[in-house]
Every structure is written in C-alpha cells, then in structure tokens.
Write an enzyme that holds these catalytic residues in place. Structure first.
Site, short mmCIF file in Angstrom:
data_model
loop_
_atom_site.label_atom_id
_atom_site.label_comp_id
_atom_site.label_asym_id
_atom_site.label_seq_id
_atom_site.Cartn_x
_atom_site.Cartn_y
_atom_site.Cartn_z
N TYR A 74 0.90 -1.16 0.00
CA TYR A 74 0.00 0.00 0.00
C TYR A 74 0.93 1.20 0.00
O TYR A 74 1.70 1.37 0.95
CB TYR A 74 -0.85 0.03 1.27
CG TYR A 74 -1.99 -0.97 1.31
CD1 TYR A 74 -3.10 -0.80 0.49
CD2 TYR A 74 -1.97 -2.05 2.18
CE1 TYR A 74 -4.16 -1.69 0.54
CE2 TYR A 74 -3.03 -2.94 2.24
CZ TYR A 74 -4.12 -2.76 1.42
OH TYR A 74 -5.16 -3.63 1.48
N HIS B 236 -11.52 -6.12 -4.30
CA HIS B 236 -10.93 -6.25 -2.96
C HIS B 236 -11.77 -7.19 -2.08
O HIS B 236 -11.93 -6.96 -0.88
CB HIS B 236 -10.80 -4.88 -2.30
CG HIS B 236 -9.63 -4.73 -1.38
ND1 HIS B 236 -8.54 -3.95 -1.65
CD2 HIS B 236 -9.37 -5.28 -0.16
CE1 HIS B 236 -7.68 -3.99 -0.64
NE2 HIS B 236 -8.16 -4.81 0.27
N VAL C 112 -13.99 -16.65 -5.64
CA VAL C 112 -13.68 -17.92 -6.31
C VAL C 112 -13.63 -19.03 -5.25
O VAL C 112 -12.82 -18.99 -4.33
CB VAL C 112 -12.32 -17.83 -7.05
CG1 VAL C 112 -11.93 -19.18 -7.61
CG2 VAL C 112 -12.40 -16.77 -8.13
#
Ligand SMILES: Cc1cc2nc3c(=O)[nH]c(=O)nc-3n(C[C@H](O)[C@H](O)[C@H](O)COP(=O)(O)O)c2cc1C
Ligand SMILES: *[C@@H]1O[C@H](CO)[C@@H](O)[C@H](O)[C@H]1NC(C)=O
Ligand SMILES: *[C@@H]1O[C@H](CO)[C@@H](O)[C@H](O)[C@H]1NC(C)=O
Ligand SMILES: *[C@@H]1O[C@H](CO)[C@@H](O)[C@H](O)[C@H]1NC(C)=O
Ligand SMILES: *[C@@H]1O[C@H](CO)[C@@H](O)[C@H](O)[C@H]1NC(C)=O
Ligand SMILES: *[C@@H]1O[C@H](CO)[C@@H](O)[C@H](O)[C@H]1NC(C)=O
Length: 386
Positions: free
Chosen positions: A179, A275, A312
């Site tokens: 980040y 996200h 997923v």
C-alpha cells in the site's frame, strides 16, 4: 374475523421472509448434519473438509467471533461480497462432449510474468494471517511452496517481510503487495526492502485510495488498517517504476477504461478485483469486469497479463474467468480460513482446487485447459436463482 386477520398478517410476514432472496455463504451440502458433533470452539478433522466453503464453516465454528469477522467482513451492506460469490452461478457452461480429455490434468501449469507455477491460481494478499493461526504468513509461504503456486504476502503481515522471505523454499517465487502513499521517500524504502528481500514483483493495491466503511468489522474493532485519503495517480505509478527494477502489477482494476490505460502506461499485469467486496460496496465483480473488457477492449488480454480475484470457491469459477482470457485467479478468504488448520489446511485447498479445475475442465470437454475460450460459457446472465 379477528382470527382471519391475524392469520393473514402472519401469512404476509411469512410470505415476506420467503420472498427475500436467499444468500448462500456456505451452500447447503450437508456439512451441518455431518459435523453436528463437533463442539463450538473446536476444529473438525481436516479430512472432513471436502470443498472450499467447508473452511468457512470450520473457521466460523472454531475461531473467536472477532477473528472470524475480520476475514468474513465486506464493506457496507456486503453486497459486493455476496455478488462475488453469486455471480459465477449466473453464467452457465456449454460443455462439449466426445473430446479426448484424458490428459487434461497435465495442462494445469502456467506462467505468471514468466515464472512457472503448477496451476492457474494463487494466494491473494490478505492482511493479518495471525488471526487464524500463530504460524500466520509462514504457513502460507510453506503451503504455496508445497503446492507450487504463487503467494503474494500482504504488506500488513504479522511476520516481517524479512521473516516471510526467509521462509521461502529454494527457488520459491513470492510477489510483494504494498500500500503506497504520496511520500516518495517512504515508497522508495518499501520498494527497496521488497527488492532486497527477493520479491520478484510488486503488487500495488490501487483500489483503496480512501479507506473503507466496514460495518460488520466495526462492531468488533477489526476494521481496515489503511484509512487515509491517498494521492494515487498515473504519475505516481511512473515515479514508482523509476524506484525499482521489479515489475509493478496494479491490483484493483474494475472497468475496461482503466485496463486500457494500464496498457497505455506500460503496466505489465493487472488484477481485476473489488478487494473481496471490502472497499467500495456494490463495485462490480471481477467476472463482470473481465466480461466488460472482453466486450469493449479484448486486446488487453493479449497485450498484458490479466489476473482476477473475488469469490472464487470452485474449480468451475476459475474456468469462467479463464474463458474470458484471464491468466490466473486469486483466492483470499479460502486460504486465510484454511490456515486455521496450519500448513496442511493451505495445501488441502491447493489440492482441492487443482482437482476441481481438472475435473471441471474435463467435463467441459477441454483436452487442454489453455484452449478454453469464451464459447464454453453462455454469457447472457440468467439472473439470480431462488
Ligand atoms: C482478511 C482480508 C485481508 C485482506 N488484505 C488485503 C491486503 O492487505 N492487501 C490487498 O491488496 N488486498 C487485501 N485483501 C483482498 C484480497 O487480496 C483479495 O482481493 C480478496 O480477498 C479476494 O476475494 P476472496 O476473499 O473472496 O477470495 C484482503 C482480503 C481479506 C479477506
Ligand atoms: C519453466 O518451465 C519451462 C517449460 O517447462 C522450462 O523450460 C523453464 O526452464 C522453466 N523455468 C524456470 C525458471 O524454472
Ligand atoms: C485471534 O486473533 C488474535 C489477534 O490477532 C490472535 O492473537 C489469536 O491467536 C487468534 N485466535 C486464534 C484461535 O487463532
Ligand atoms: C516521508 O517518509 C519518510 C520515510 O519514512 C519520513 O521520514 C518522512 O517524515 C515522511 N514525510 C512526510 C511529509 O510524512
Ligand atoms: C525517472 O527518472 C529519470 C532519470 O532520473 C527522470 O529523468 C524522470 O523524470 C523520472 N520520471 C519520473 C516520472 O519521475
Ligand atoms: C489447442 O489449441 C491450439 C491452437 O489453436 C491447437 O493447435 C491445439 O491442437 C489445441 N490442443 C488441443 C489438445 O485441443
């Protein structure tokens, strides 16, 4: 008369409840009945985990509520979190038959930015692995090595970057998630540290410029760690490429315009992601984004590598993303939740996914997984069932 009124009022209530669209976080495949004797606060047997949703059940059953909540949480009303899980069921396969698929298992290996891996899925960067197991990120490094898949450690980890890279097996490839901020001195330090530790690529998360609103997490004080408004720009991207020789992958692309811009700006790879539904609620799912790129700018899939994550849970989900041109697929929560079992839980997820991908590809009529195309799926949404 009165009785009838009461009756109809309650009938309305019942009708209302039934009309609500059911949400299947863990679809009912009989786990509650099969594991009914496992006391709350204890782990079931790993061998009883027969699919990825089972790890959600196990972690919810075993972990303190605040630990589980940190992983389970999504932003806002968790609509994107739910959509991520449900979107795959809206598009249906068109399997081919009478194709010799006997060698399909051998066709799972792939490359990502030139690095070899045994399957087209990887461990997405997730902060705070210690909320599931004291071995935290070290378990994920080992599980990834045993399964020969990519792991992308999060910058917000329990172990230091040095400890994580030290735990690598010989030749094991890790990419480092970061980040960043508008402070180029700090940015250069993080990039240099990743490079020094042996990261083979940087994964810059660009979908979190403004922190996030996480209501479920707020109840237990386990919200997001990054909460500042950040000056993320394409100019920053170019300054970063000046600070390191490593390729910088952008994580968190949610539309075709930005995918096209990434190509234009020389980005080597992008990750389609909302996200895990944890940033801007109701952002479209990565399958929808992949479909949008496929329709509006299909050349993107040829020019750079495109990965995707979010929701997923089945080999079949992976196939639908690959069908549009996605090269590899990331899984976050399944690995974090499986980590309650330690390294063995992580490797179990890898095994289950490999098996599901191969079996699903075989039943889809694919001799070679790499030959999957959009034609194997009907891309008209059937809408939500139920
Ligand atoms: C507990 C948790 C922590 C996460 N931390 C990060 C992070 O530090 N950096 C990042 O880029 N993405 C982070 N993500 C997002 C994941 O990389 C990934 O996009 C998402 O989990 C994919 O959805 P899935 O959990 O349904 O597989 C996090 C996700 C979860 C669930
Ligand atoms: C990757 O696999 C290819 C084909 O199997 C092989 O030729 C190559 O040497 C491998 N690369 C690495 C870095 O192991
Ligand atoms: C829950 O999270 C805390 C804080 O990160 C950690 O110390 C603890 O070990 C976790 N509990 C379990 C059972 O993993
Ligand atoms: C930028 O980062 C450096 C290195 O971490 C730090 O010393 C400096 O104070 C930061 N500057 C600002 C304006 O925050
Ligand atoms: C990258 O570095 C070169 C050489 O130091 C410099 O000329 C150029 O302006 C830099 N580019 C950016 C975007 O910072
Ligand atoms: C896969 O596709 C390639 C290129 O179209 C083709 O040459 C090859 O025969 C296909 N392989 C199989 C096993 O269908």
């Amino acid at each position: 008369m009165r009785t009838a009124q009461i009756y109809s009022a309650s009938a309305l209530l019942v009708g209302g409840a039934l009309a609500a669209r059911p949400f299947l976080n863990e679809p009912d495949t009989g786990i509650d009945q099969a594991l009914k004797d496992v006391p709350v606060g204890q782990l079931p047997d790993l061998k009883d985990m027969v699919g990825l949703p089972d790890f959600d059940w196990a972690a919810r059953h075993y972990l303190p509520i605040e630990n589980y909540t940190y992983y389970r949480n999504g932003a806002g009303g968790e609509w994107s979190y739910m959509a991520n899980l449900e979107v795959f069921q809206q598009y249906h396969f068109r399997p081919r038959v009478l194709v010799d698929i006997t060698n399909v298992e051998k066709t799972l290996p792939t490359t990502m930015l030139g690095y070899n891996f045994s399957a087209p899925f990887y461990i997405s960067p997730c902060a705070r692995a210690e909320r599931g197991n004291p071995g935290a990120e070290l378990n994920l490094v080992k599980g990834a090595a045993e399964g020969d898949i990519l792991y992308i450690p999060s910058e917000y980890s329990a172990y230091t970057m040095e400890q994580i890279y030290e735990a690598r097996a010989e030749g094991q490839v890790l990419w480092q998630q970061v980040y960043l901020s508008g402070n180029d001195t700090a940015n250069a330090q993080v990039l240099a540290r990743a490079e020094k530790n042996g990261a083979k690529a940087i994964v810059f998360t660009v979908d979190s410029a403004a922190g996030s609103i996480r209501q479920r997490a707020a109840r237990y004080g386990v919200g997001s760690a990054n909460s500042q408004f950040q000056p993320f720009t394409w100019d920053l991207y170019h300054r970063l490429t000046n600070m390191t020789d490593l390729p910088i992958v952008l994580k968190g692309i949610s539309n075709y315009e930005d995918a096209v811009l990434a190509v234009k700006h020389g980005v080597p790879a992008i990750i389609l992601s909302n996200h895990g539904g944890r940033q801007l609620d109701t952002t479209q799912t990565s399958l929808e984004t992949a479909l949008e790129i496929f329709n509006e700018a299909p050349e993107v899939f040829k020019k750079i590598e495109v990965y995707a994550d979010g929701g997923v849970r089945y080999g079949a989900d992976v196939l639908k993303l690959l069908a549009l041109g996605v090269r590899a697929v990331g899984l976050g929560r399944p690995f974090m939740l499986a980590n309650v079992f330690g390294v063995d839980g992580v490797t179990r997820v890898v095994e289950l996914m490999k098996q599901e991908i191969a079996v699903s590809a075989g039943n889809l009529g694919l001799a070679d997984l790499k030959n999957i195309t959009s034609h194997y799926v009907r891309w008209t949404s059937r809408g939500y069932s139920g």
